[in-house]
Enzyme design. Structure first.
Site, short mmCIF file in Angstrom:
data_model
loop_
_atom_site.label_atom_id
_atom_site.label_comp_id
_atom_site.label_asym_id
_atom_site.label_seq_id
_atom_site.Cartn_x
_atom_site.Cartn_y
_atom_site.Cartn_z
N HIS A 88 2.37 -10.03 0.41
CA HIS A 88 2.13 -9.13 1.53
C HIS A 88 3.42 -8.74 2.26
O HIS A 88 3.40 -8.01 3.24
CB HIS A 88 1.17 -9.82 2.51
CG HIS A 88 0.38 -8.88 3.37
ND1 HIS A 88 0.55 -8.79 4.73
CD2 HIS A 88 -0.58 -7.98 3.05
CE1 HIS A 88 -0.27 -7.88 5.22
NE2 HIS A 88 -0.97 -7.38 4.23
N TYR B 95 -0.48 2.95 12.73
CA TYR B 95 -0.48 1.49 12.76
C TYR B 95 0.68 0.99 13.61
O TYR B 95 1.81 1.47 13.48
CB TYR B 95 -0.34 0.90 11.36
CG TYR B 95 -1.55 1.07 10.47
CD1 TYR B 95 -2.66 1.79 10.87
CD2 TYR B 95 -1.59 0.49 9.20
CE1 TYR B 95 -3.76 1.94 10.05
CE2 TYR B 95 -2.69 0.63 8.37
CZ TYR B 95 -3.77 1.36 8.80
OH TYR B 95 -4.87 1.51 7.99
N ARG C 32 0.86 -1.19 0.00
CA ARG C 32 0.00 0.00 0.00
C ARG C 32 0.89 1.23 0.00
O ARG C 32 1.69 1.43 0.92
CB ARG C 32 -0.92 0.02 1.22
CG ARG C 32 -1.95 -1.11 1.23
CD ARG C 32 -3.03 -0.88 2.27
NE ARG C 32 -3.89 -2.03 2.41
CZ ARG C 32 -4.92 -2.31 1.62
NH1 ARG C 32 -5.21 -1.51 0.62
NH2 ARG C 32 -5.66 -3.39 1.83
N ARG D 214 -6.39 -4.49 -1.83
CA ARG D 214 -7.77 -4.05 -1.97
C ARG D 214 -7.96 -2.55 -1.73
O ARG D 214 -7.52 -2.01 -0.73
CB ARG D 214 -8.68 -4.85 -1.03
CG ARG D 214 -10.16 -4.57 -1.21
CD ARG D 214 -11.01 -5.55 -0.48
NE ARG D 214 -10.85 -6.90 -1.01
CZ ARG D 214 -11.60 -7.93 -0.60
NH1 ARG D 214 -12.52 -7.76 0.31
NH2 ARG D 214 -11.40 -9.13 -1.11
N ARG E 214 -6.72 -8.20 14.95
CA ARG E 214 -7.23 -6.93 14.44
C ARG E 214 -8.62 -7.07 13.84
O ARG E 214 -9.49 -6.23 14.02
CB ARG E 214 -6.26 -6.39 13.38
CG ARG E 214 -6.77 -5.17 12.64
CD ARG E 214 -5.81 -4.75 11.55
NE ARG E 214 -6.43 -3.81 10.64
CZ ARG E 214 -5.84 -3.31 9.56
NH1 ARG E 214 -4.62 -3.69 9.26
NH2 ARG E 214 -6.47 -2.48 8.77
#
Length: 363
Positions: free
Chosen positions: A208, A241, A148, A178, A337
């Site tokens: 990822h 985060y 991202r 996404r 999470r």
């Protein structure tokens, strides 16, 4: 009112044809996806609601009555009405003393491995690492993964600067992240124009990993510096985060990081990882082995404990193994999470498992 449409990218076959082109085509249809939720003011007139339902082809189950305001993301920038008690106290990001004492971040890493804990530590060190690599005459190559990307990404700019300075630059861009697919594709194309070697998503696989690998010439020899992180290369989200990162030049780790990038670029299709846990290669096997170790400790009457911090827990085999560990007496604490399909607190099955989800100022 607020209409939510199905934004899933339905790609019939990822394994044939051009996957990137299929994703782009899917993005063009996202605004016209099937309606999945229609929020409306509960005081709306029935006549007008009927008109909207017919005009938008809504089913009865799509209708959800509520208040007058539905775009809750606006609350991120909602102004303080004048009460300081409504806000978290300021928490300035910490400097890393081990890195700060060196003028050059490579010197800091060469001295010893450096761990960072975001958002408590400054994220500037990651940007400094890549910026310095981009402008350091001794650096010959940089390899990075991107999942991202920030809106105005300093990381991407560093990669473009690096290739302009004659470095060999490779970036693997996951275009199936996404709701960030379009942004990732735009940045990838920008890098390609500059001369960066860009590799895109694999069919049937989502990458990822957050890795960076820098090769530098020191005393006539090529040495490698690696960055491993749990969080995205995104300076904006790094402020909210909770993630862990490691800078290292440990050859056992940097050599295996090199193998990961060779896999991502298609140079190799298999490798026996000995130190890194890599999904699709050895991650499941090694995690199960680690849980079995704790089960054995419990059977022997020794202290046995597992702490897991995860985005989600849905894997049936992993849940079954955690139940087995709990039944053997292993104390398990899990911080989740999102989705958790494991059920804690069942006598004889999961009574030794505690699951929480943290809702606080940091994710």
């Amino acid at each position: 009112i607020k209409l939510t449409r199905d934004a899933e990218l339905y790609i019939d076959d990822e394994f044939t044809g051009n996957l990137l082109a299929k994703i782009k085509k899917g993005l063009s249809k996202r605004d016209t996806g099937v309606p999945s939720r229609f929020l409306f003011d509960k005081n709306i007139s029935l006549h007008f609601l009927k008109f909207l339902r017919e005009s938008l082809s809504l089913e009865k189950e799509d209708l959800i009555p509520g208040g007058k305001y539905h775009n809750f993301s606006d609350f991120f920038s909602f102004p303080n009405p004048g009460k300081n008690s409504l806000e978290f106290p300021l928490m300035p990001q910490l400097k890393h003393s081990g890195i700060e004492k060196h003028k050059n971040i490579f010197d800091a890493i060469r001295e010893k491995d450096r761990a960072l804990f975001f958002p408590y530590h400054k994220y500037n060190y990651v940007i400094e690492f890549l910026n310095r690599a981009a402008n350091d005459p001794a650096v010959v190559s940089i390899k990075v993964t991107q999942y991202r990307v920030a809106k105005d990404s300093a990381i991407i700019k560093a990669m473009i600067d690096a290739v302009n300075n004659g470095k060999e630059v490779m970036v693997f861009v996951e275009v199936k992240a996404r709701f960030d697919e379009e942004s990732n594709i735009q940045w990838a194309e920008e890098m390609e124009k500059a001369g960066v070697k860009v590799f895109y998503s694999f069919p049937g696989l989502k990458v990822h990993a957050k890795l960076a690998l820098v090769a530098r010439i020191e005393n006539g020899k090529e040495v490698k510096y690696s960055y491993f992180g749990t969080g995205n290369f995104n300076e904006r989200t790094a402020k909210i985060y909770s993630d862990i990162a490691l800078f290292t030049m440990n050859e056992k780790l940097t050599n295996e990081a090199e193998q990961v990038f060779k896999f991502l670029s298609g140079e190799i299709v298999n490798y026996e990882f000995q130190h890194l846990l890599v999904a699709q290669f050895n991650m499941r096997k090694e995690l199960l082995k680690l849980i079995d170790n704790e089960i054995q400790f419990a059977v022997e009457g020794k202290e046995a404990k597992i702490i897991l911090k995860l985005n989600s827990l849905e894997d049936k085999k992993m849940i079954k193994k955690l139940y087995e560990a709990s039944a053997a007496g292993v104390k398990i604490n899990i911080i989740i999470r999102g989705i958790c399909c494991l059920v804690p607190g069942i006598k004889g099955i999961s009574e030794n498992i505690n699951v929480i989800s943290i809702l606080d100022r940091y994710l």
